[in-house]
Enzyme design. Structure first.
Site, PDB file in Angstrom:
ATOM      1  N   GLY A  15       0.774  -1.239   0.000  1.00  0.00           N
ATOM      2  CA  GLY A  15       0.000   0.000   0.000  1.00  0.00           C
ATOM      3  C   GLY A  15       0.801   1.282   0.000  1.00  0.00           C
ATOM      4  N   SER A  16       2.055   1.243  -0.490  1.00  0.00           N
ATOM      5  CA  SER A  16       2.818   2.501  -0.488  1.00  0.00           C
ATOM      6  C   SER A  16       2.291   3.479  -1.540  1.00  0.00           C
ATOM      7  CB  SER A  16       4.312   2.243  -0.670  1.00  0.00           C
ATOM      8  OG  SER A  16       4.602   1.801  -1.969  1.00  0.00           O
ATOM      9  N   ASN A  17       1.819   2.974  -2.670  1.00  0.00           N
ATOM     10  CA  ASN A  17       1.192   3.887  -3.639  1.00  0.00           C
ATOM     11  C   ASN A  17      -0.126   4.428  -3.100  1.00  0.00           C
ATOM     12  OD1 ASN A  17       2.671   4.230  -6.319  1.00  0.00           O
ATOM     13  ND2 ASN A  17       2.905   2.032  -5.911  1.00  0.00           N
ATOM     14  N   ARG A  94      -4.840  -8.991  -9.192  1.00  0.00           N
ATOM     15  CA  ARG A  94      -5.822  -9.863  -9.840  1.00  0.00           C
ATOM     16  C   ARG A  94      -6.043  -9.396 -11.267  1.00  0.00           C
ATOM     17  NH1 ARG A  94      -6.274 -14.422  -8.022  1.00  0.00           N
ATOM     18  NH2 ARG A  94      -8.315 -14.779  -8.928  1.00  0.00           N
ATOM     19  N   LEU A  96      -8.475  -8.905 -14.327  1.00  0.00           N
ATOM     20  CA  LEU A  96      -9.910  -8.621 -14.369  1.00  0.00           C
ATOM     21  C   LEU A  96     -10.487  -9.045 -15.716  1.00  0.00           C
ATOM     22  CD1 LEU A  96      -9.488  -5.134 -12.736  1.00  0.00           C
ATOM     23  CD2 LEU A  96     -10.703  -7.053 -11.688  1.00  0.00           C
ATOM     24  N   ASN A 110      -4.031   2.022 -13.613  1.00  0.00           N
ATOM     25  CA  ASN A 110      -3.103   1.071 -13.001  1.00  0.00           C
ATOM     26  C   ASN A 110      -1.703   1.661 -13.048  1.00  0.00           C
ATOM     27  OD1 ASN A 110      -2.200  -1.500 -11.947  1.00  0.00           O
ATOM     28  ND2 ASN A 110      -1.370  -1.935 -13.975  1.00  0.00           N
ATOM     29  N   HIS A 112       2.369   0.505 -13.128  1.00  0.00           N
ATOM     30  CA  HIS A 112       3.256  -0.629 -13.369  1.00  0.00           C
ATOM     31  C   HIS A 112       4.703  -0.135 -13.295  1.00  0.00           C
ATOM     32  CE1 HIS A 112       4.524  -4.518 -14.808  1.00  0.00           C
ATOM     33  NE2 HIS A 112       5.326  -3.913 -15.662  1.00  0.00           N
ATOM     34  N   GLU A 177       7.269   6.200  -8.589  1.00  0.00           N
ATOM     35  CA  GLU A 177       5.837   5.844  -8.625  1.00  0.00           C
ATOM     36  C   GLU A 177       5.026   6.757  -7.702  1.00  0.00           C
ATOM     37  OE1 GLU A 177       4.757   1.656  -8.241  1.00  0.00           O
ATOM     38  OE2 GLU A 177       6.803   1.098  -8.698  1.00  0.00           O
TER      39      GLU A 177
HETATM   40  C1  GRF Z   1       4.250  -1.232  -7.185  1.00  0.00           C
HETATM   41  O1  GRF Z   1       5.579  -1.387  -7.599  1.00  0.00           O
HETATM   42  C2  GRF Z   1       3.333  -1.142  -8.373  1.00  0.00           C
HETATM   43  O2  GRF Z   1       3.902  -0.506  -9.477  1.00  0.00           O
HETATM   44  C3  GRF Z   1       3.082  -2.594  -8.696  1.00  0.00           C
HETATM   45  O3  GRF Z   1       2.984  -3.220  -7.449  1.00  0.00           O
HETATM   46  C4  GRF Z   1       3.728  -2.474  -6.490  1.00  0.00           C
HETATM   47  C5  GRF Z   1       2.776  -2.147  -5.385  1.00  0.00           C
HETATM   48  O4  GRF Z   1       3.410  -1.562  -4.280  1.00  0.00           O
HETATM   49  N1  GRF Z   1       1.905  -2.725  -9.517  1.00  0.00           N
HETATM   50  P1  GRF Z   1       2.563  -0.858  -3.130  1.00  0.00           P
HETATM   51  O5  GRF Z   1       1.559  -1.912  -2.619  1.00  0.00           O
HETATM   52  O6  GRF Z   1       1.861   0.314  -3.724  1.00  0.00           O
HETATM   53  O7  GRF Z   1       3.556  -0.483  -2.087  1.00  0.00           O
END
Ligand code: GRF
Length: 207
Positions: A15-17, A94, A96, A110, A112, A177
């Site tokens: 959950g860092s994003n 997941r 979809l 999303n 990536h 990110e």
């Molecule tokens: C991130 O590197 C994102 O790009 C990828 O999964 C990771 C998720 O990290 N899809 P977090 O859960 O947001 O810390």
């Protein structure tokens, strides 16, 4: 200011994003607010992050469903119940189905950790290093049925250094990110980014 867009964030883990998006939404002028965080895994650390910020959470555990469609029906119902306008997948692990993806077409983002369309899928950083790439980065895109594909909203580059391990590179990309995702969501929520012919056009609005 027009009403803020209501965002549902889908997570599966750390959950860092999600944290970066929560921080961005604290700015009064930010055009979006997170109204629900949904995890398909009950043990996702991101659920605590959301709860500590006073955001409603739901666990919809895919293991409790006989099919992707039945899982997605409940996911969709939870998003609708929260009046979500935009979905942000943030480490949501997941795939979809077409039905869900089309229901949220151009309203589901999303992130990536590569410069798409290069290095789709898992183990991105290992593969980037093995390929001898000198630049990597991250991409925010609209979701389509193919994995890690869809109109690109924005990208950020980071260098790949000679001594990098996959973890080193992952950490550097992750920092990028955390800046990129809030910027991309801002573009979409404010209406400054729109899809035309499967490409994203950015309006440059005068102040
Ligand atoms: C991130 O590197 C994102 O790009 C990828 O999964 C990771 C998720 O990290 N899809 P977090 O859960 O947001 O810390």
């Amino acid at each position: 200011m027009t009403a803020r867009k209501r965002v549902g964030v889908l997570i599966s883990g750390r959950g860092s994003n999600l944290s970066a998006l929560i921080e961005a939404c604290k700015k009064p002028s930010y055009p979006a607010e997170i109204t629900v965080v949904i995890s398909n895994r009950p043990d996702a650390a991101g659920l605590d992050i959301a709860t500590k910020s006073g955001i409603a959470t739901r666990v919809i555990d895919h293991k409790n469903y006989p099919s992707r469609e039945t899982f997605e029906a409940d996911l969709n119902a939870a998003l609708r119940a929260a009046n979500v306008d935009i979905i942000c997948n943030a480490g949501f692990m997941r795939l979809l189905t077409k039905g869900f993806v089309e229901a949220w077409r151009d309203r589901q983002l999303n992130i990536h950790p590569s410069l798409l369309p290069a290095f789709k899928g898992l183990d991105t950083h290992e593969r980037v290093i093995a390929a001898g790439e000198k630049i990597s980065g991250c991409t925010v895109h609209f979701v389509r049925t193919q994995m890690d594909a869809g109109p690109i909203i924005s990208q950020a580059e980071v260098p790949v250094l000679a001594a990098d391990t996959p973890d080193d590179l992952a950490a550097r990309v992750l920092q990028a990110e955390h800046k990129l995702y809030p910027q991309a969501l801002e573009l979409v929520a404010s209406g400054s980014a729109r899809v035309e012919g499967e490409r994203v056009i950015h309006d440059l609005k005068p102040d």
